[in-house]
Design an enzyme around this catalytic site. Sequence first.
Site, PDB file in Angstrom:
ATOM      1  N   GLY A 298       0.771  -1.228   0.000  1.00  0.00           N
ATOM      2  CA  GLY A 298       0.000   0.000   0.000  1.00  0.00           C
ATOM      3  C   GLY A 298       0.806   1.284   0.000  1.00  0.00           C
ATOM      4  O   GLY A 298       1.946   1.329  -0.473  1.00  0.00           O
ATOM      5  N   HIS A 299       0.212   2.326   0.581  1.00  0.00           N
ATOM      6  CA  HIS A 299       0.724   3.692   0.543  1.00  0.00           C
ATOM      7  C   HIS A 299       2.099   3.820   1.202  1.00  0.00           C
ATOM      8  O   HIS A 299       2.987   4.482   0.681  1.00  0.00           O
ATOM      9  CB  HIS A 299      -0.290   4.602   1.250  1.00  0.00           C
ATOM     10  CG  HIS A 299       0.030   6.048   1.223  1.00  0.00           C
ATOM     11  ND1 HIS A 299       0.044   6.802   0.075  1.00  0.00           N
ATOM     12  CD2 HIS A 299       0.348   6.918   2.235  1.00  0.00           C
ATOM     13  CE1 HIS A 299       0.340   8.062   0.358  1.00  0.00           C
ATOM     14  NE2 HIS A 299       0.536   8.157   1.664  1.00  0.00           N
ATOM     15  N   PHE A 300       2.274   3.201   2.360  1.00  0.00           N
ATOM     16  CA  PHE A 300       3.549   3.235   3.072  1.00  0.00           C
ATOM     17  C   PHE A 300       4.299   1.931   2.809  1.00  0.00           C
ATOM     18  O   PHE A 300       4.383   1.050   3.667  1.00  0.00           O
ATOM     19  CB  PHE A 300       3.324   3.445   4.569  1.00  0.00           C
ATOM     20  CG  PHE A 300       2.886   4.840   4.928  1.00  0.00           C
ATOM     21  CD1 PHE A 300       3.790   5.878   4.973  1.00  0.00           C
ATOM     22  CD2 PHE A 300       1.555   5.107   5.218  1.00  0.00           C
ATOM     23  CE1 PHE A 300       3.390   7.175   5.298  1.00  0.00           C
ATOM     24  CE2 PHE A 300       1.141   6.393   5.555  1.00  0.00           C
ATOM     25  CZ  PHE A 300       2.060   7.426   5.594  1.00  0.00           C
TER      26      PHE A 300
END
Length: 322
Positions: A298-300
């Site tokens: 995901g995003h991180f």
Amino acid sequence: MKTLKTLIYFVVLTALLSCGDAVSTQKVETTKTKTISTISYKKINVNGVNVAYRESGNPKNPTLVLLHGFPSSSHQYRKVLTHLSDEYHLIAPDYPGFGNSDFPSQEDYEYTFDNIAKTINSFLELKAIKTYALMIQDYGAPIGFRIATAHPDRVTAIVNQNGNAYEVGLGDAWKGIRVLWANKNEENRKALLPAFSLEGLKWQYTHGTRNPENINPDTWHLDYLRLSRPNAHTVNLDLFYDYKNNLKLYPKWQQYLRDNQPPLLIVWGKNDEFFPVSGAEAFKKDVKNIDYNIYNTGHFALEEDGDKIIEKMRVFLKRVLK
């Protein structure tokens, strides 16, 4: 007599095994010591604002400046600071209002991407860091690209982990913020408040990951603590609104990439609802020297695939920072 010999045999054997264990343990401890680096936690006054930062590695080595995203801080780069400091000098500032930096009032500090980039650029100049590679993620992209376009001669390379510079790279998660861009009223601001809740912050770290239970919950709890400070919601909603001004600069940043061709490492989490993989693909149009890597997270991305990404960074930086 036989019993005595047997007893002596077992005493000697036990002693030898104990020595072997001690030697083995010593080797393990020595190995661990080599991989663990000391991270310093410092502050420096930048035009009246105390900017906190994490620093590791030898300043005589090539410098990598780590620019964090929302809602995080330099904490998101803790693995990078530890594992690359044997070969590089790493420095990760917290923006004003983030992490352990000062959180001045809006009367005393202008919370815009223009001004934050100005603060971080001044921070680097005060630290006398004249050439550096940039690692950008989320908010780190608009801050990093402002610095890069202002000082293209200083930037030696870019490591990009979900840092966008193209309109095609804005995902579905921007829907509510786009409504705010169109009409900055109280109703549209309030509609975005769930992003600051504990569940909303947890979602940003765990959405799109393969194994959400392996993501450290300290990350979103730290962010929640900071976002629970007085006036934090107001400041961050203002930054959500100001993000629309980044889109106006996308053509300038793309021109910087075409003109300067900085070596670029893409390490992108493909399941990011804010910055989908289309944003990573777009860089291929403008940069020739690109090392392109997509991860099923995901995003991180560093939270789940930090080991793979850091090893990729080591190889890339060794190649381009000669």
